[in-house]
Design a protein around this motif. Structure first.
Motif, PDB file in Angstrom:
ATOM      1  N   MET A   1     -21.407  13.424 -20.619  1.00  0.00           N
ATOM      2  CA  MET A   1     -22.215  13.010 -19.175  1.00  0.00           C
ATOM      3  C   MET A   1     -22.318  11.426 -19.291  1.00  0.00           C
ATOM      4  N   ILE A   2     -22.340  10.816 -18.408  1.00  0.00           N
ATOM      5  CA  ILE A   2     -22.534   9.385 -18.350  1.00  0.00           C
ATOM      6  C   ILE A   2     -23.634   9.144 -17.301  1.00  0.00           C
ATOM      7  N   LEU A   3     -24.423   8.246 -17.996  1.00  0.00           N
ATOM      8  CA  LEU A   3     -25.488   7.718 -16.904  1.00  0.00           C
ATOM      9  C   LEU A   3     -25.275   6.401 -16.636  1.00  0.00           C
ATOM     10  N   VAL A   4     -25.436   5.869 -15.409  1.00  0.00           N
ATOM     11  CA  VAL A   4     -25.064   4.336 -14.947  1.00  0.00           C
ATOM     12  C   VAL A   4     -26.439   4.115 -14.327  1.00  0.00           C
ATOM     13  N   SER A   5     -27.086   2.947 -14.809  1.00  0.00           N
ATOM     14  CA  SER A   5     -28.209   2.337 -14.354  1.00  0.00           C
ATOM     15  C   SER A   5     -27.839   1.020 -13.888  1.00  0.00           C
ATOM     16  N   TYR A   6     -28.363   0.425 -12.832  1.00  0.00           N
ATOM     17  CA  TYR A   6     -27.990  -0.743 -12.232  1.00  0.00           C
ATOM     18  C   TYR A   6     -29.181  -1.459 -11.469  1.00  0.00           C
ATOM     19  N   ASP A   7     -29.162  -2.845 -11.554  1.00  0.00           N
ATOM     20  CA  ASP A   7     -30.125  -3.676 -10.864  1.00  0.00           C
ATOM     21  C   ASP A   7     -29.449  -4.839 -10.433  1.00  0.00           C
ATOM     22  N   PHE A  17     -22.058  -0.536  -4.286  1.00  0.00           N
ATOM     23  CA  PHE A  17     -22.031  -0.135  -5.564  1.00  0.00           C
ATOM     24  C   PHE A  17     -22.719   1.445  -5.906  1.00  0.00           C
ATOM     25  N   ALA A  18     -23.642   1.670  -4.918  1.00  0.00           N
ATOM     26  CA  ALA A  18     -24.264   3.092  -5.031  1.00  0.00           C
ATOM     27  C   ALA A  18     -23.222   3.987  -4.228  1.00  0.00           C
ATOM     28  N   LYS A  19     -22.629   3.449  -3.234  1.00  0.00           N
ATOM     29  CA  LYS A  19     -21.743   4.363  -2.502  1.00  0.00           C
ATOM     30  C   LYS A  19     -20.242   4.799  -3.407  1.00  0.00           C
ATOM     31  N   PHE A  20     -20.143   3.629  -4.283  1.00  0.00           N
ATOM     32  CA  PHE A  20     -18.820   3.835  -5.208  1.00  0.00           C
ATOM     33  C   PHE A  20     -19.087   4.755  -6.260  1.00  0.00           C
ATOM     34  N   LEU A  21     -20.450   4.957  -6.919  1.00  0.00           N
ATOM     35  CA  LEU A  21     -20.995   5.790  -7.796  1.00  0.00           C
ATOM     36  C   LEU A  21     -20.912   7.084  -7.086  1.00  0.00           C
ATOM     37  N   SER A  22     -21.395   7.260  -6.102  1.00  0.00           N
ATOM     38  CA  SER A  22     -21.684   8.491  -5.540  1.00  0.00           C
ATOM     39  C   SER A  22     -20.252   9.448  -5.413  1.00  0.00           C
ATOM     40  N   LYS A  23     -19.274   8.961  -5.685  1.00  0.00           N
ATOM     41  CA  LYS A  23     -17.910   9.308  -5.683  1.00  0.00           C
ATOM     42  C   LYS A  23     -17.724  10.326  -6.805  1.00  0.00           C
ATOM     43  N   GLN A  29     -31.938   8.690  -9.713  1.00  0.00           N
ATOM     44  CA  GLN A  29     -33.299   7.873  -9.287  1.00  0.00           C
ATOM     45  C   GLN A  29     -32.666   6.852  -8.297  1.00  0.00           C
ATOM     46  N   TYR A  30     -33.556   5.953  -7.786  1.00  0.00           N
ATOM     47  CA  TYR A  30     -32.987   5.197  -6.972  1.00  0.00           C
ATOM     48  C   TYR A  30     -31.619   4.162  -7.350  1.00  0.00           C
ATOM     49  N   SER A  31     -31.740   4.021  -8.589  1.00  0.00           N
ATOM     50  CA  SER A  31     -30.734   2.988  -9.292  1.00  0.00           C
ATOM     51  C   SER A  31     -29.965   3.626 -10.613  1.00  0.00           C
ATOM     52  N   VAL A  32     -29.955   5.064 -10.459  1.00  0.00           N
ATOM     53  CA  VAL A  32     -29.618   5.717 -11.959  1.00  0.00           C
ATOM     54  C   VAL A  32     -28.768   6.984 -11.462  1.00  0.00           C
TER      55      VAL A  32
END
Length: 91
Positions: A1-7, A17-23, A29-32
């Motif tokens: 599993m990978i967790l990606v957190s961004y600010d 970026f969020a749309k990209f990760l949702s693929k 959470q909002y940014s995870v």
């Protein structure tokens, strides 16, 4: 599993970026995002960050990738790479 957190400060870049990760996974959470791990997916995400998003980041923006596998590798981009510390995972 990978967790990606961004600010990311820029609304347009953050939304893209969020749309990209949702693929690849789903929002915890909002940014995870949680993404099921594979070398191809991780490589794709890292390449996209380096080749597309790093150009749009400011000094305050950051992306942290937690590769929660046997190695528990942590990769930081942007401002987050300046705050390298050890990460402890308790299971």
């Amino acid at each position: 599993m990978i967790l990606v957190s961004y600010d990311i400060s820029n609304d347009k870049v953050r939304t893209k970026f969020a749309k990209f990760l949702s693929k690849f996974g789903f929002r915890l959470q909002y940014s995870v995002f949680e993404i099921h791990n594979s070398e191809a997916v991780l490589s794709n995400i890292e390449n996209e960050i380096q080749n597309v998003y790093m150009k749009a980041f400011t000094e305050e923006d950051s992306v942290i990738i937690f590769n929660l596998s046997a190695t528990c590798k942590k990769t930081c981009y942007g401002y987050a790479k300046n705050e390298e510390t050890d990460v402890f995972v308790i299971t």
